[in-house]
Design an enzyme around this catalytic site. Structure first.
Site, short mmCIF file in Angstrom:
data_model
loop_
_atom_site.label_atom_id
_atom_site.label_comp_id
_atom_site.label_asym_id
_atom_site.label_seq_id
_atom_site.Cartn_x
_atom_site.Cartn_y
_atom_site.Cartn_z
N ALA A 75 0.86 -1.19 0.00
CA ALA A 75 0.00 0.00 0.00
C ALA A 75 0.89 1.24 0.00
O ALA A 75 2.11 1.14 0.20
CB ALA A 75 -0.88 0.01 1.25
N LYS A 76 0.31 2.37 -0.23
CA LYS A 76 1.05 3.62 -0.08
C LYS A 76 0.04 4.73 0.15
O LYS A 76 -1.10 4.65 -0.32
CB LYS A 76 1.83 3.93 -1.36
CG LYS A 76 2.95 4.90 -1.15
CD LYS A 76 4.12 4.18 -0.50
CE LYS A 76 5.39 4.95 -0.49
NZ LYS A 76 6.54 4.05 -0.33
N GLY A 77 0.48 5.75 0.85
CA GLY A 77 -0.39 6.90 1.08
C GLY A 77 0.36 8.17 0.82
O GLY A 77 1.60 8.18 0.72
#
Ligand code: GLU
Length: 424
Positions: free
Chosen positions: A113-115
């Site tokens: 994931a990444k934000g």
């Protein structure tokens, strides 16, 4: 019937396209089924939030925040949060997919994931950044969780922001939940060795690659682009192992000394100088592009995406590139670099030391027990070295570059796991 025109060739590649083009080559080489191909290429979840924040002057500013969960096939999704003006959905999607492949390459039980939040943390006060971090956590409270999605630092964030995130999450659930985020300060359940972990993994990958290329570290020169958490530790640890670091750079410019830059002094200077190398003495100031094109044995791009592109790839003289950043080489530059015979230890392998020690941090939080720094380093070095050897073997077996080999290792693992788990 009108044909759909192909997308025009852009000067600047989009990181998601760069990621997809390598994914495509690796999937074809591996003979991946069409169905699994489609499953793995599509991010599982994409969340976009608007975050209205009261600034110190009383005005209200609205920030855009993203969290993309690319995959949770191998386990809860894992990946950092970036605070930068360049943050956009395509970038976050690419970075999220790279986290999936990265965790698979080093064989840790996480998806990717990444934000990110589009903001300029350098122009914000600590109070504004704290409110933004708490608002982001609150907006994503249903997404994050120690068994669901576990954030960490990335560009523009560090232990301070992770502490606010952990606190906000814990307040919402009425209990201390330190395993919800990694890269925390030591006193809040952070792990020894986490701060330097990515740079240390870059060092381990660089030494493993130099061994294959028969480069003696005591006679080797190195240039490091980016002097943040990754680049500065990589430079320091490589210097300790005999390399001469002749050039370093940050946002203020690039600094070159053919006799070698004393890295501990540069780090000290940066720490005292508001995080910047501006004004550093004992080195000549050169252009950022010049650094990338220096005649060195080892080049470490440790800043951001797309710095080695079709515009400059032809002029790169290093024998070995070890990617500390995510996506520093654009997909279209790959062939040029390969044709020149330059070995690349790719991002999803070389910078995986950070997420590996994040995994150790999460394990320690869940055990309620603290490991020694020595244990953390020993275990992460072993994981990095085994991952390197596995990717190297795969590159020989399939006669492909180290980059495509790393994707093959990762895609194969995630695809096999998906087959066992099944779907709807
Ligand atoms: N942001 C880092 C990376 O790109 C670390 C991610 C993590 O530890 O979860 O690998």
């Amino acid at each position: 019937m009108a044909y759909i025109e192909p997308a025009p060739i852009k000067d600047k590649e989009n990181p998601f396209e760069s990621m997809m083009s390598r994914f495509h080559i690796a999937a074809q080489t591996l003979g991946l089924d069409d169905e699994i191909y489609n499953v793995l290429k599509s991010p599982a979840k994409q969340v976009l939030v608007s975050l209205p924040i009261t600034m110190d002057d009383g005005s209200i500013q609205v920030f855009e925040g993203y969290r993309v969960i690319h995959s949770n096939i191998l386990g809860p999704s894992k990946g950092g949060i970036r605070y930068d003006m360049g943050v956009n959905l395509d970038e976050v999607k690419a970075l999220a997919a790279w986290m999936t492949w990265k965790c698979a390459v080093v064989d840790i039980p996480y998806g990717g994931a990444k934000g990110g939040i589009r903001c300029n943390p350098r122009q914000m006060s600590a109070g504004e950044i704290e409110r933004l971090t708490r608002a982001f956590t609150s907006a994503l409270i249903e997404i994050f969780g120690p068994d669901r999605d576990i954030p960490a630092p990335d560009m523009g964030t560090g232990p301070r922001e992770m502490a606010w995130l952990m606190d906000q999450y814990s307040r919402s659930y009425g209990r201390t939940e330190n395993a919800v985020v990694t890269g925390k300060p030591l006193v809040l359940g952070g792990s020894l060795g986490r701060q330097e972990a990515t740079g240390r993994g870059v060092m381990v990958s660089a030494l493993a690659a130099m061994e294959k290329l028969k480069i003696n570290p005591y006679r080797a020169t190195c240039a490091v682009q980016g002097f943040g958490n990754v680049g500065s530790f990589a430079a320091l640890l490589l210097e300790e192992r005999g390399l001469k670091v002749v050039a370093i750079s940050d946002l203020s410019g690039a600094y070159y000394n053919p006799k070698g830059i004393q890295i501990h002094e540069a780090i000290e200077y940066r720490n005292k100088n508001n995080g910047s190398l501006e004004g550093m003495e004992g080195a000549e100031k050169i252009g950022g592009d010049e650094l990338l094109e220096l005649d060195v044995d080892l080049l470490i791009p440790a800043a951001k995406e797309d710095v080695i592109t079709i515009q400059n790839a032809e002029r790169i003289k290093a024998r070995l590139i070890v990617e500390g950043a995510n996506g520093p080489t654009s997909a279209r530059a790959d062939n040029i670099i390969n044709d020149k015979g330059i070995m690349v230890a790719p991002d999803i392998l070389a910078n995986a030391g950070g997420v590996t020690v994040s995994y150790f941090e999460w394990v320690q939080n869940r055990l309620g027990y603290k490991w020694t720094g020595e244990r953390v380093n020993r275990r992460s070095d072993r994981i990095m070295k085994e991952a390197f050897d596995n990717v190297y073997r795969t590159s020989i077996e399939y006669k492909v570059s180290m980059r495509i080999a790393a994707y093959i290792v990762a895609i194969d693992k995630v695809a096999k796991t998906y087959k066992f788990r099944g779907g709807f």
